[in-house]
Design a protein around this motif. Structure first.
Motif, PDB file in Angstrom:
ATOM      1  N   LEU A 401      20.806   1.910 -60.663  1.00  0.00           N
ATOM      2  CA  LEU A 401      20.495   0.528 -61.047  1.00  0.00           C
ATOM      3  C   LEU A 401      20.398   0.391 -62.559  1.00  0.00           C
ATOM      4  O   LEU A 401      20.869  -0.594 -63.131  1.00  0.00           O
ATOM      5  N   TRP A 402      19.777   1.378 -63.215  1.00  0.00           N
ATOM      6  CA  TRP A 402      19.768   1.330 -64.674  1.00  0.00           C
ATOM      7  C   TRP A 402      21.193   1.310 -65.203  1.00  0.00           C
ATOM      8  O   TRP A 402      21.548   0.503 -66.056  1.00  0.00           O
ATOM      9  N   GLY A 403      22.039   2.211 -64.694  1.00  0.00           N
ATOM     10  CA  GLY A 403      23.389   2.329 -65.218  1.00  0.00           C
ATOM     11  C   GLY A 403      24.198   1.063 -65.064  1.00  0.00           C
ATOM     12  O   GLY A 403      24.857   0.614 -66.007  1.00  0.00           O
ATOM     13  N   VAL A 404      24.144   0.443 -63.877  1.00  0.00           N
ATOM     14  CA  VAL A 404      24.955  -0.754 -63.660  1.00  0.00           C
ATOM     15  C   VAL A 404      24.369  -1.943 -64.412  1.00  0.00           C
ATOM     16  O   VAL A 404      25.109  -2.772 -64.964  1.00  0.00           O
ATOM     17  N   THR A 405      23.048  -2.054 -64.476  1.00  0.00           N
ATOM     18  CA  THR A 405      22.423  -3.156 -65.216  1.00  0.00           C
ATOM     19  C   THR A 405      22.756  -3.063 -66.693  1.00  0.00           C
ATOM     20  O   THR A 405      23.168  -4.045 -67.328  1.00  0.00           O
ATOM     21  N   ASP A 406      22.584  -1.883 -67.259  1.00  0.00           N
ATOM     22  CA  ASP A 406      22.863  -1.676 -68.671  1.00  0.00           C
ATOM     23  C   ASP A 406      24.339  -1.900 -68.975  1.00  0.00           C
ATOM     24  O   ASP A 406      24.692  -2.508 -69.998  1.00  0.00           O
ATOM     25  N   HIS A 407      25.203  -1.435 -68.080  1.00  0.00           N
ATOM     26  CA  HIS A 407      26.640  -1.610 -68.303  1.00  0.00           C
ATOM     27  C   HIS A 407      27.023  -3.084 -68.281  1.00  0.00           C
ATOM     28  O   HIS A 407      27.730  -3.562 -69.177  1.00  0.00           O
ATOM     29  N   GLU A 408      26.551  -3.809 -67.275  1.00  0.00           N
ATOM     30  CA  GLU A 408      26.960  -5.214 -67.168  1.00  0.00           C
ATOM     31  C   GLU A 408      26.373  -6.050 -68.298  1.00  0.00           C
ATOM     32  O   GLU A 408      27.040  -6.950 -68.823  1.00  0.00           O
ATOM     33  N   PHE A 409      25.136  -5.781 -68.712  1.00  0.00           N
ATOM     34  CA  PHE A 409      24.608  -6.518 -69.857  1.00  0.00           C
ATOM     35  C   PHE A 409      25.314  -6.117 -71.148  1.00  0.00           C
ATOM     36  O   PHE A 409      25.471  -6.940 -72.055  1.00  0.00           O
ATOM     37  N   GLY A 410      25.756  -4.856 -71.238  1.00  0.00           N
ATOM     38  CA  GLY A 410      26.527  -4.460 -72.411  1.00  0.00           C
ATOM     39  C   GLY A 410      27.797  -5.267 -72.575  1.00  0.00           C
ATOM     40  O   GLY A 410      28.296  -5.451 -73.685  1.00  0.00           O
ATOM     41  N   HIS A 411      28.316  -5.775 -71.459  1.00  0.00           N
ATOM     42  CA  HIS A 411      29.530  -6.600 -71.525  1.00  0.00           C
ATOM     43  C   HIS A 411      29.294  -7.914 -72.269  1.00  0.00           C
ATOM     44  O   HIS A 411      30.267  -8.590 -72.631  1.00  0.00           O
ATOM     45  N   ASN A 412      28.057  -8.294 -72.502  1.00  0.00           N
ATOM     46  CA  ASN A 412      27.835  -9.474 -73.323  1.00  0.00           C
ATOM     47  C   ASN A 412      28.345  -9.258 -74.743  1.00  0.00           C
ATOM     48  O   ASN A 412      28.647 -10.226 -75.440  1.00  0.00           O
ATOM     49  N   TRP A 413      28.451  -8.002 -75.170  1.00  0.00           N
ATOM     50  CA  TRP A 413      29.023  -7.704 -76.486  1.00  0.00           C
ATOM     51  C   TRP A 413      30.535  -7.532 -76.386  1.00  0.00           C
ATOM     52  O   TRP A 413      31.271  -8.002 -77.250  1.00  0.00           O
ATOM     53  N   PHE A 414      30.979  -6.851 -75.361  1.00  0.00           N
ATOM     54  CA  PHE A 414      32.423  -6.674 -75.114  1.00  0.00           C
ATOM     55  C   PHE A 414      32.683  -7.025 -73.652  1.00  0.00           C
ATOM     56  O   PHE A 414      32.264  -6.287 -72.766  1.00  0.00           O
ATOM     57  N   PRO A 415      33.303  -8.146 -73.337  1.00  0.00           N
ATOM     58  CA  PRO A 415      34.117  -9.012 -74.183  1.00  0.00           C
ATOM     59  C   PRO A 415      33.540 -10.423 -74.374  1.00  0.00           C
ATOM     60  O   PRO A 415      34.279 -11.339 -74.713  1.00  0.00           O
ATOM     61  N   MET A 416      32.234 -10.624 -74.096  1.00  0.00           N
ATOM     62  CA  MET A 416      31.707 -11.987 -74.186  1.00  0.00           C
ATOM     63  C   MET A 416      31.538 -12.441 -75.635  1.00  0.00           C
ATOM     64  O   MET A 416      31.813 -13.596 -75.959  1.00  0.00           O
ATOM     65  N   ILE A 417      31.060 -11.547 -76.503  1.00  0.00           N
ATOM     66  CA  ILE A 417      30.939 -11.883 -77.924  1.00  0.00           C
ATOM     67  C   ILE A 417      32.241 -11.547 -78.646  1.00  0.00           C
ATOM     68  O   ILE A 417      32.812 -12.389 -79.339  1.00  0.00           O
ATOM     69  N   VAL A 418      32.719 -10.317 -78.500  1.00  0.00           N
ATOM     70  CA  VAL A 418      34.019  -9.931 -79.064  1.00  0.00           C
ATOM     71  C   VAL A 418      35.055 -10.164 -77.958  1.00  0.00           C
ATOM     72  O   VAL A 418      35.172  -9.386 -77.024  1.00  0.00           O
ATOM     73  N   GLY A 419      35.806 -11.246 -78.085  1.00  0.00           N
ATOM     74  CA  GLY A 419      36.556 -11.786 -76.948  1.00  0.00           C
ATOM     75  C   GLY A 419      37.936 -11.212 -76.743  1.00  0.00           C
ATOM     76  O   GLY A 419      38.949 -11.918 -76.865  1.00  0.00           O
ATOM     77  N   SER A 420      38.022  -9.941 -76.386  1.00  0.00           N
ATOM     78  CA  SER A 420      39.313  -9.307 -76.146  1.00  0.00           C
ATOM     79  C   SER A 420      39.915  -9.766 -74.817  1.00  0.00           C
ATOM     80  O   SER A 420      39.254 -10.399 -73.998  1.00  0.00           O
ATOM     81  N   ASN A 421      41.159  -9.387 -74.619  1.00  0.00           N
ATOM     82  CA  ASN A 421      41.915  -9.774 -73.428  1.00  0.00           C
ATOM     83  C   ASN A 421      41.747  -8.702 -72.359  1.00  0.00           C
ATOM     84  O   ASN A 421      42.446  -7.689 -72.354  1.00  0.00           O
TER      85      ASN A 421
END
Length: 648
Positions: A401-421
């Motif tokens: 649960l830590w791993g998936v929570t941390d990973h999915e919230f990390g996506h707020n930086w890539f690609p939600m803030i840095v908007g790659s394809n």
């Protein structure tokens, strides 16, 4: 005389190891490995320094949405009004939009390209959009002409949207059946106290027009995720009064949808660094804690400068929250919504603790979190991210649960803030995110849970596999057995090597933070990343980018011999792999003292072998390459002298 002595020494060493040179001999070198491998020249839109150029542009898509969730028919019915701003240098006769719910039909491209045995991206086939009342306006002109093909819709205008700031509005009604199996991105989960609805890709969305590809209109097949423009979202979800609705962004009408008791708890949570229950486990079926006992409630959310929104809705939710502390006194609210089946201190009761820690760490380390809320929703989804909201498996607990929570919230930086394809370059969001997850995991509770990136040599089985594919393989055509490596771990290892082996932490961090800040809320391409890292770090890294990100070659640096020479030592090295690397070695002496030596990658420009003269007045006992075992060297049996030498 000194110059002459060095010259004679070099010839002597060459002769000792069988290396000859004559005036007539043409010696091949490895310069081609160090040359540029793709066009990374600058233009008016994207500079050679990896920054947006003076004429860089991107379009904007703002949405007003009203939708109703029917928990009897399992449908969404709604209306969107898209305000589209054309900042491109050309007028637009049409725009493309994504209709990703059309993936859930029998004849969709995604369905027809799913193997008979199925895979992670299975989906229902009894859904799809019903679109009605479409109106596309530019100035005073109006059109209702559109064309739907699979998961794409082309909307035509009676007159073009003017270039460089022209605006259009597109409004339409939509309806679809919510799938149970939503390709591990969205769907429905029945639990004892009700159904959990995980709603994503739930409304028609504008595709990206950019200066590189024009319209990005790849169909939605499964593994390829998203590429969307930024904009402001104002959305209202009408759901049964018994439901709790959590969504991307900030709740605008808490007094209308929360009972006085829950509102008091909400206010307390917004000031608390520890988790506060909004709906306790024993209160899930207590309708007195709802703002209404019958009928429906409309939950109103807003989020600014985002590329998407998602929401979760259920009457089965336990709901808790805590304050997120950002810089300059800014705050956000971490929330978790999960059923009693997921409850427990070893499981989702720690979700908000995990969420808060993850957001605070990335904000301090890389770039500040921009949204008012961060919501983790338990659903029948392995893990999927949207701005400010995750869906994670309701069965996850502990390290998982830590791993998936941390990973999915990390996506707020890539690609939600840095908007790659994501649909083309999964490695630019999954890989970069897996990299930052490594450091977040090491930090959390002083390493309560392990990081897999500490064990790169445990992955050499894949690197030696004949079925391996390159990082640059499009996710929708990547063998799913390879996707975890090509999209996640291999690019993450690449960044790890850049930071801890090639550039060093200070130079890498300066460049990587600059990349994030430079491309925040913009659309970088791979060349922009490569150019920016090189220019800020001050290092030509073409040899590494080409070998690691655009190929299937491997690292194999060998220590082939050690001989005494005139009171010193000659260490013979060979590059037996396809990717050159700097050579880091630790030399240990008979008195058990040791010395670290680093040779630059340029030794391999000349050829595949190199002799290093180590000057010392001590007796060498052993030599070990890559002492921290960072390199996924595919043959580490040749990494030490004398052999065998294995580091515990």
């Amino acid at each position: 005389m000194k110059i002459f002595s060095r010259l004679m020494l070099s010839f002597a060493v060459a002769g000792m190891f069988g290396i000859t040179a004559t005036a007539q001999e043409v010696v091949e070198n490895n310069q081609a490995d160090f040359d540029e491998f793709m066009d990374r020249s600058g233009n008016r839109y994207r500079s050679a320094t990896g920054k947006p150029g003076p004429d860089y542009w991107q379009n904007e898509a703002d949405y007003d949405i009203e939708a109703t969730l029917d928990d009897q028919e399992h449908t969404i019915t709604g209306k969107i009004t898209l305000t589209y701003t054309n900042n491109s240098p050309e007028p637009l006769d049409f725009i493309w939009m994504h209709l990703e719910q059309n993936r859930f039909t029998e004849d969709s491209r995604g369905t027809l390209t799913t193997p008979i045995q199925g895979n992670r991206y299975n989906g229902d086939t009894d859904g799809g959009y019903t679109i009605s009342n479409l109106e596309a306006k530019v100035r005073r002109s109006s059109s209702n002409e559109y064309l739907i093909n699979d998961t794409r819709m082309q909307v035509f205008f009676e007159e073009p949207i003017p270039a460089k700031g022209g605006k259009a509005t597109v409004s339409m009604n939509f309806k679809y059946k919510i799938p149970v199996e939503g390709m591990d991105r969205m769907g429905r989960l029945d639990v004892e106290d009700g159904t959990i609805y995980a709603l994503a890709q739930w409304f028609p969305r504008a595709a990206v027009l950019d200066d590189v590809e024009g319209w990005n209109i790849e169909p939605y097949l499964g593994a390829g995720e998203f590429y969307l423009d930024y904009g402001d979202y104002d959305y209202k979800i009408t759901a049964p009064a018994s439901h709790i609705v959590v969504g991307s962004g900030t709740l605008q009408n808490p007094r209308q949808v929360l009972s006085s008791t829950v509102k008091d708890r909400w206010d307390h949570a917004a000031k608390s660094d520890s988790t506060v229950y909004l709906i306790k486990p024993e209160e899930v079926n207590d309708m007195s804690l709802r703002a209404k006992q019958e009928g429906t409630l409309t939950w109103h959310y807003k989020i600014e400068n985002a590329r998407d929104v998602a929401f979760g809705s259920s009457k089965a939710f336990i709901w808790d929250a805590a304050r997120i502390n950002l810089s300059d006194g800014k705050k956000a609210l971490a929330q978790s919504a999960y059923p009693k089946e997921s409850d427990g201190e070893g499981a989702w009761s720690r979700s908000t603790e995990y969420s808060k820690a993850s957001i605070e760490y990335y904000s301090e380390r890389w770039f500040e979190y921009p949204y008012g809320g961060a919501v983790n929703v338990a659903a029948h989804i392995g893990g999927m991210e949207y701005p400010g909201l995750n869906f994670c498996s309701w069965q996850s607990e502990g390290a998982s649960l830590w791993g998936v929570t941390d990973h999915e919230f990390g996506h707020n930086w890539f690609p939600m803030i840095v908007g790659s394809n994501e649909r083309r370059y999964a490695w630019m969001d999954e890989g970069f995110n897996t990299f930052i997850n490594h450091y977040s995991t090491l930090e959390f509770n002083d390493g309560e849970y392990p990081s897999r990136l500490n064990q790169t040599r445990n992955m050499t089985g894949w690197f030696n596999s004949e079925q391996r594919e390159g990082i640059d393989t499009y996710p929708d055509v990547t063998n799913l057995r390879n996707l975890g490596m090509t999209a996640y771990y291999k690019p993450a290892i690449g960044l790890l090597l850049m930071r801890e082996y090639i550039l060093g932490e200070e130079r890498f961090d300066n460049a990587f933070k600059s990349y994030i800040e430079t491309w925040a809320y913009k659309h970088p391409q791979p060349a922009d990343f490569f150019n920016h890292m090189e220019n800020v770090a001050g290092e030509n890294l073409s040899w590494f980018f080409k070998g690691w990100f655009y190929g299937t070659g491997n690292i194999d640096i060998a220590l082939t011999g050690v001989q005494e020479y005139q009171g010193n030592y000659v260490v013979s090295l060979a590059n037996r792999g396809e990717i050159p690397m700097p050579v880091l070695m630790v030399i240990t002496y008979e008195d058990n003292s040791s010395e670290e030596i680093k040779l630059p990658v340029e030794i391999w420009q000349r050829g595949d072998t190199w002799n290093y003269l180590h000057r010392t007045d001590k007796t060498v006992k052993s030599i070990e390459l890559d002492p921290d075992k960072l390199l996924p060297d595919v043959n580490f049996s040749n990494d030490a002298w004398p052999q065998p030498f294995y580091r515990n």
